[in-house]
Motif scaffolding. Structure first.
Motif, PDB file in Angstrom:
ATOM      1  N   CYS A  35       0.749  -1.364   0.037  1.00 64.03           N
ATOM      2  CA  CYS A  35       0.062   0.026  -0.148  1.00 64.03           C
ATOM      3  C   CYS A  35       0.803   1.205   0.085  1.00 64.03           C
ATOM      4  O   CYS A  35       0.605   2.175  -0.851  1.00 64.03           O
ATOM      5  CB  CYS A  35      -0.784   0.089   1.136  1.00 64.03           C
ATOM      6  SG  CYS A  35      -2.513  -0.861   1.020  1.00 64.03           S
ATOM      7  N   ALA A  40      -3.100  -0.889  -4.431  1.00 59.78           N
ATOM      8  CA  ALA A  40      -4.404  -1.186  -4.220  1.00 59.78           C
ATOM      9  C   ALA A  40      -4.244  -2.543  -3.528  1.00 59.78           C
ATOM     10  O   ALA A  40      -4.106  -3.491  -4.254  1.00 59.78           O
ATOM     11  CB  ALA A  40      -5.653  -0.741  -4.956  1.00 59.78           C
ATOM     12  N   CYS A  63      -7.484  -2.428   7.120  1.00 59.94           N
ATOM     13  CA  CYS A  63      -7.995  -1.501   5.920  1.00 59.94           C
ATOM     14  C   CYS A  63      -8.289  -0.303   6.253  1.00 59.94           C
ATOM     15  O   CYS A  63      -8.096   0.637   5.838  1.00 59.94           O
ATOM     16  CB  CYS A  63      -9.101  -2.091   5.237  1.00 59.94           C
ATOM     17  SG  CYS A  63      -8.554  -3.675   4.144  1.00 59.94           S
ATOM     18  N   LEU A  66      -4.896   1.625   7.303  1.00 57.52           N
ATOM     19  CA  LEU A  66      -4.224   1.948   6.227  1.00 57.52           C
ATOM     20  C   LEU A  66      -5.046   3.320   5.380  1.00 57.52           C
ATOM     21  O   LEU A  66      -4.377   4.218   4.893  1.00 57.52           O
ATOM     22  CB  LEU A  66      -4.265   0.789   5.163  1.00 57.52           C
ATOM     23  CG  LEU A  66      -3.389  -0.228   5.761  1.00 57.52           C
ATOM     24  CD1 LEU A  66      -3.240  -1.536   4.777  1.00 57.52           C
ATOM     25  CD2 LEU A  66      -1.808   0.026   5.698  1.00 57.52           C
ATOM     26  N   LEU A  71      -4.031   5.427   2.193  1.00 58.11           N
ATOM     27  CA  LEU A  71      -3.625   4.297   1.244  1.00 58.11           C
ATOM     28  C   LEU A  71      -5.079   3.407   0.923  1.00 58.11           C
ATOM     29  O   LEU A  71      -5.794   3.814   1.716  1.00 58.11           O
ATOM     30  CB  LEU A  71      -2.739   3.478   2.087  1.00 58.11           C
ATOM     31  CG  LEU A  71      -1.332   4.195   2.581  1.00 58.11           C
ATOM     32  CD1 LEU A  71      -0.370   3.027   3.181  1.00 58.11           C
ATOM     33  CD2 LEU A  71      -0.733   4.765   1.601  1.00 58.11           C
ATOM     34  N   ALA A  73      -6.871   0.099   0.546  1.00 59.43           N
ATOM     35  CA  ALA A  73      -7.005  -1.305   1.119  1.00 59.43           C
ATOM     36  C   ALA A  73      -8.459  -1.581   1.089  1.00 59.43           C
ATOM     37  O   ALA A  73      -9.042  -0.736   2.015  1.00 59.43           O
ATOM     38  CB  ALA A  73      -6.094  -1.758   1.950  1.00 59.43           C
TER      39      ALA A  73
END
Length: 172
Positions: A35, A40, A63, A66, A71, A73
């Protein structure tokens, strides 16, 4: 006077990577590093029987963590005890993030991992078979005689960065 600012894309910009067993250990490190390098990442927590945690919840928390630092995810769910549940993941991920360009499956080792390893190897084969043509599949075996978490994660990330560089290289 006009200045042009060059925008440099991260090394894995445009990659969509499926990481299985991504919520702890080497899988978490790989997912986080990918990430950070612009990929992705489709995060699949692989519930380990007897570990006493909820893999889907762990994937969602990773997720969220992140996403909190900008980022990309998304969490996905599949059942390690039903490897066929992994066959549909690449289609679902493609609909959400784009075609999967690589997958990483962490085969557990160490305490309790030896009895899980055969199941993870089977699901690794299912994941590899479900990938689109040209996608890379990496299986990380974390047996006790294998590399440390840091070295294993770094090797996977470096491999995918090198591959992505060759994918992006202009053909001449």
């Amino acid at each position: 006077m006009s200045h042009t600012v060059a925008h440099v894309l991260p090394p894995l910009h445009g990659c969509v990577v499926l990481v299985v067993d991504a919520t702890t250990g080497v899988g978490r490190r790989v997912a986080s590093q990918l990430c950070a390098l612009g990929a992705a990442v489709a995060v699949v927590g692989a519930g380990h029987p007897g570990r006493g945690d909820d893999a889907a919840t762990n994937a969602a928390f990773l997720c969220k963590e992140l996403a909190g630092i900008g980022l990309v995810a998304l969490p996905y769910q599949a059942d390690v005890e039903r490897p066929e549940s992994f066959a549909a993941l690449t289609g679902q991920i493609a609909a959400d993030l784009g075609p999967v360009t690589a997958s990483v499956v962490v085969v557990p080792g160490g305490s309790g991992g030896e009895e899980l390893a055969p199941s993870f190897r089977v699901l690794s084969g299912v994941v590899a078979a479900s990938l689109p043509a040209g996608a890379e599949h990496v299986e990380v075996d974390m047996r006790s005689d294998g590399p440390s978490l840091e070295k294993a994660a770094q090797a996977v990330v470096e491999r995918l960065v090198r591959l992505h560089e060759t994918w992006r290289a202009p053909s001449g």
